[in-house]
Design a protein around this motif. Sequence first.
Motif, PDB file in Angstrom:
ATOM      1  N   ALA A  49      -8.729   3.844   4.821  1.00 39.20           N
ATOM      2  CA  ALA A  49      -7.991   2.967   3.917  1.00 39.20           C
ATOM      3  C   ALA A  49      -6.960   3.752   3.100  1.00 39.20           C
ATOM      4  CB  ALA A  49      -8.963   2.238   2.994  1.00 39.20           C
ATOM      5  N   LYS A  50      -7.330   4.981   2.694  1.00 40.97           N
ATOM      6  CA  LYS A  50      -6.419   5.811   1.901  1.00 40.97           C
ATOM      7  C   LYS A  50      -5.303   6.407   2.753  1.00 40.97           C
ATOM      8  CE  LYS A  50      -8.013   8.894  -0.761  1.00 40.97           C
ATOM      9  NZ  LYS A  50      -8.774  10.054  -1.271  1.00 40.97           N
ATOM     10  N   ARG A  62     -13.611   1.821  -4.288  1.00 44.41           N
ATOM     11  CA  ARG A  62     -14.563   2.159  -3.241  1.00 44.41           C
ATOM     12  C   ARG A  62     -14.754   3.671  -3.140  1.00 44.41           C
ATOM     13  NH1 ARG A  62     -13.240   0.943   1.791  1.00 44.41           N
ATOM     14  NH2 ARG A  62     -15.316   0.359   2.482  1.00 44.41           N
ATOM     15  N   ILE A  78       0.864  -1.178   0.000  1.00 47.90           N
ATOM     16  CA  ILE A  78       0.000   0.000   0.000  1.00 47.90           C
ATOM     17  C   ILE A  78       0.899   1.226   0.000  1.00 47.90           C
ATOM     18  CG2 ILE A  78      -0.170   0.229   2.509  1.00 47.90           C
ATOM     19  CD1 ILE A  78      -3.133   0.894   2.098  1.00 47.90           C
ATOM     20  N   HIS A 130      -1.966   2.020  12.212  1.00 54.34           N
ATOM     21  CA  HIS A 130      -3.344   2.504  12.085  1.00 54.34           C
ATOM     22  C   HIS A 130      -3.358   3.986  12.416  1.00 54.34           C
ATOM     23  CE1 HIS A 130      -7.650   2.891  12.819  1.00 54.34           C
ATOM     24  NE2 HIS A 130      -7.793   1.732  12.222  1.00 54.34           N
ATOM     25  N   ALA A 153     -12.280  -5.366   5.333  1.00 55.59           N
ATOM     26  CA  ALA A 153     -12.051  -4.505   4.178  1.00 55.59           C
ATOM     27  C   ALA A 153     -13.352  -3.989   3.581  1.00 55.59           C
ATOM     28  CB  ALA A 153     -11.264  -5.279   3.124  1.00 55.59           C
ATOM     29  N   THR A 195      -9.150   0.363  -3.034  1.00 59.75           N
ATOM     30  CA  THR A 195      -9.524   1.592  -2.342  1.00 59.75           C
ATOM     31  C   THR A 195     -10.029   2.642  -3.319  1.00 59.75           C
ATOM     32  OG1 THR A 195      -7.894   1.153  -0.611  1.00 59.75           O
ATOM     33  CG2 THR A 195      -8.699   3.406  -0.802  1.00 59.75           C
ATOM     34  N   THR A 227      -6.853  -8.009   4.956  1.00 60.66           N
ATOM     35  CA  THR A 227      -7.232  -6.668   5.413  1.00 60.66           C
ATOM     36  C   THR A 227      -6.168  -5.649   5.080  1.00 60.66           C
ATOM     37  OG1 THR A 227      -8.017  -5.444   7.316  1.00 60.66           O
ATOM     38  CG2 THR A 227      -6.304  -7.005   7.737  1.00 60.66           C
ATOM     39  N   THR A 228      -6.006  -4.668   5.888  1.00 59.94           N
ATOM     40  CA  THR A 228      -5.093  -3.581   5.605  1.00 59.94           C
ATOM     41  C   THR A 228      -3.663  -4.057   5.556  1.00 59.94           C
ATOM     42  OG1 THR A 228      -4.909  -3.108   7.940  1.00 59.94           O
ATOM     43  CG2 THR A 228      -6.579  -1.916   6.717  1.00 59.94           C
ATOM     44  N   MET A 237     -14.522  -0.729   5.747  1.00 56.91           N
ATOM     45  CA  MET A 237     -13.574   0.263   6.242  1.00 56.91           C
ATOM     46  C   MET A 237     -13.829   1.628   5.603  1.00 56.91           C
ATOM     47  SD  MET A 237      -9.424   0.054   6.186  1.00 56.91           S
ATOM     48  CE  MET A 237      -9.491  -1.470   7.130  1.00 56.91           C
ATOM     49  N   ILE A 252      -7.586  -5.026   0.797  1.00 57.27           N
ATOM     50  CA  ILE A 252      -7.417  -3.581   0.629  1.00 57.27           C
ATOM     51  C   ILE A 252      -6.071  -3.344  -0.055  1.00 57.27           C
ATOM     52  CG2 ILE A 252      -6.892  -1.448   1.853  1.00 57.27           C
ATOM     53  CD1 ILE A 252      -9.768  -1.898   1.781  1.00 57.27           C
TER      54      ILE A 252
END
Length: 818
Positions: A603-604, A705, A488, A815, A595, A702, A809-810, A598, A697
Amino acid sequence: MRHEVISCPLDDWFDAYGTFQLTEGELAACAAALEGGAWTGEGPQTWERAGPSLLRNGKFNKFAAPPSERRESENDVFEPLKEIAERLGSVDLGEASDSTEIGLDGVCAVGRAADLPTSGNVSRAGDGMGRRLSSVRWMYDSKPNSAIPGEQSGSTNRVDGYFYCVHQRAKLSLGDVAVICEYKKNGEGAIQNRKQLVGAAAHLFNEDPIRFSIYGITIEDCDVSLWYFCRSHTAKSFPFNFLTDPMSLVKVFVSFMFAPPVSLGFDSNIRRIMPSPRDGRPFISYVYRLPMEDSNGEERVHYYRTRRSISDSHRLCITGRARRVWEVEQVKSFDDLHRVDDKVVVLREVWLDESAPTERQIQQSIFTSLNRFGDKLKDPTYSPPHFSCFDDDLKKEVRALFEEDNSLPPFGPRSNVRRKAYERYFLTIREDFVGQATRDVANNFEPSPLLLRETKSLKTSKFPTVYGADPTRNTQSSAAVHPDRSPIPTPPYDYQVARRYRPKRPDRLIYEENCLDLDDNRIASLKDVFTGLRGCFTASLLLFCAGWVHRDISCGNVLIWTDSDGRKQGKLGDLEYAKPFPSEGGSPDPKTGTAYFMPVEIAKGRHMVPRSATATTTTRSKRPHYAEALTAAQGEVEESKLEEMRTRSENPPKRAVGPVLHDFTHEAECLWWLSLWSVTARLGIWETVRTVFTPFIDTTATQAREMFLMYDNSNFPDLAEELPESLQPVYGCLRVSRRYLQLRFLELAQLDEKARADPAKHSRAFMSIRNLVNVQIPSETPPLVNGSNPFWTILESQGRLKGIELESTTAKRPHPAS
């Protein structure tokens, strides 16, 4: 996973993760046994022949040349390790030691467990190592490519060797495998060797609830590395050459072979119960022991036996919270499995940072905040900022939640205090217990993300490989999410927090209510799903009043409880992520979120910004359903307010982008995604949302979404054509709430952190979502279906998703502080 791996010098690894410290006399006895002698116990220098010499002139006889230079097969090259282990197993450390300590016994393969207090299990760096046993408990076996048993279908794994319990029955069981080993003749296969070991460790953690840590060994040519796996981190030692330093390998083998089970990562507070005809249970079950102090300070112990698994999905990552949920019944003890009563309750286990508050403590803090808020509401003239956009009906509903509710039975230490109505929207915690923590990270460690470039996917098999395995543990949520290793992009601002590798401990709770989550295949109808959503909305509204954010609203945390009279009640569970808003700092550990639901900004990792002045105002809906869920007057009010907001947001001023805090409007967005999922995926309607509800994700997911939520040149308007006529009112409310969120996120991005923390800035979001979850679902709605996104399943079967791990997930990044 690779970001959770550290490496450290061998001595520091032993200090932090070693099972016990060998004395010089014990090492001398081991060396003498390998040289062909054995301790007789008649005097300090009295020996007898034990067999042919395996160690001569400081080297192993059968490893005269490096493995990479030998022509034999890999299996034959490392076969002598088994003979070395058998010779070491003949050593009586009790006779060889000047001061023998009686070791702590623990859990064995098929259920024998010692009643030990949790404090007796804890071994920490700096506090001294654990005790050892006087006789061998674990023996090494070299069975290349041998399968480790599994209790869940769809998972198995193979290793080159392992240490097993000498008291095992005829067939190898999960609990017999204590240490796993992988070998390669040369260093070229080092990455593959490590990935195979990690895959086997993940398999053991997934399959065996008794494990809180696992040890491993990798050998590449002459280099031996030691591994420690736990929910906090994975630690690998710097390698040593076992040809030139054979006594280090001896120390490793003996430290495993004579270690008590608790030192090797078996939890003495859990026992495996094998199927028995007399017991009437056809499947393997587990008994959890929960010791605690009563109100008088006296210790008492309760035992709970599992009946079926509620949530126990496969995880590809070892670190993290690793949630397990069981339906359980209280029994008398490990050895007396008679039930205490007929009550069926729920046991939930989740791994938390050692310093983190437990869910019970969080719930108590939330209730304390709610009680303070309720005390203020007793003044009829008091109008909190939370109510700034509430209508009179919602204000009245909120005030009623703080009244005493005589229908709620007295419970626990508050049995003399009447409970408030708001408590019915949360789970009732009967008792909880915090288990032992994982080891502290070693001294002089260094992060080593390149040791594992990718995480090995678990190999699959069609059926469980352990007789009597409980089939309910195979249930996978269609939105189940597990930690992801897909990359990511690094956020454009510097909020990264250095990994601290905090020790983790299991928090085990007993809930009074046995609920169904929204993805449970036993839920009868969409009407019941929206009952759960309404309960979740009320709980979120209460958290808003208390000044807390849940941060993990998902289909697995929205619960439906049916009382003794058959009435259904929605609840919000899993409060371990909940925090006051705003709060300082965030945990740098990976999060286990869903995901599907979220918030896009989370997420971004950055705030929403408009693409163009017209990006949010262009529509292409084929059918006008905007006002179908609203009266004409309501639609006029909605549109006028939105038009005013749209005018202000067409050209928002630029501002510096900072950390994104999970706020109250994000909570409303989670409920919006949940409502959308309920009327699409839950009914098997995937075409419009196939790129939205992806089980992972990454950047592409992302962006899809974000497009779906924020811009009308997405395919959201096509949803009107896909939904049946009976659900057009839901589509209308989804559309209105979506429009509000589009514009509101752009407005909130222009505010500073202090202004965004004002509850009044989020009040309208709850009013918008309230209209959505309160839509009446007609009886002619199509039935619910179960299953994951078929679009991604097809791509996976075609091999077009290589490098992407589904149901994850992420990525591994801190976080956002919230």
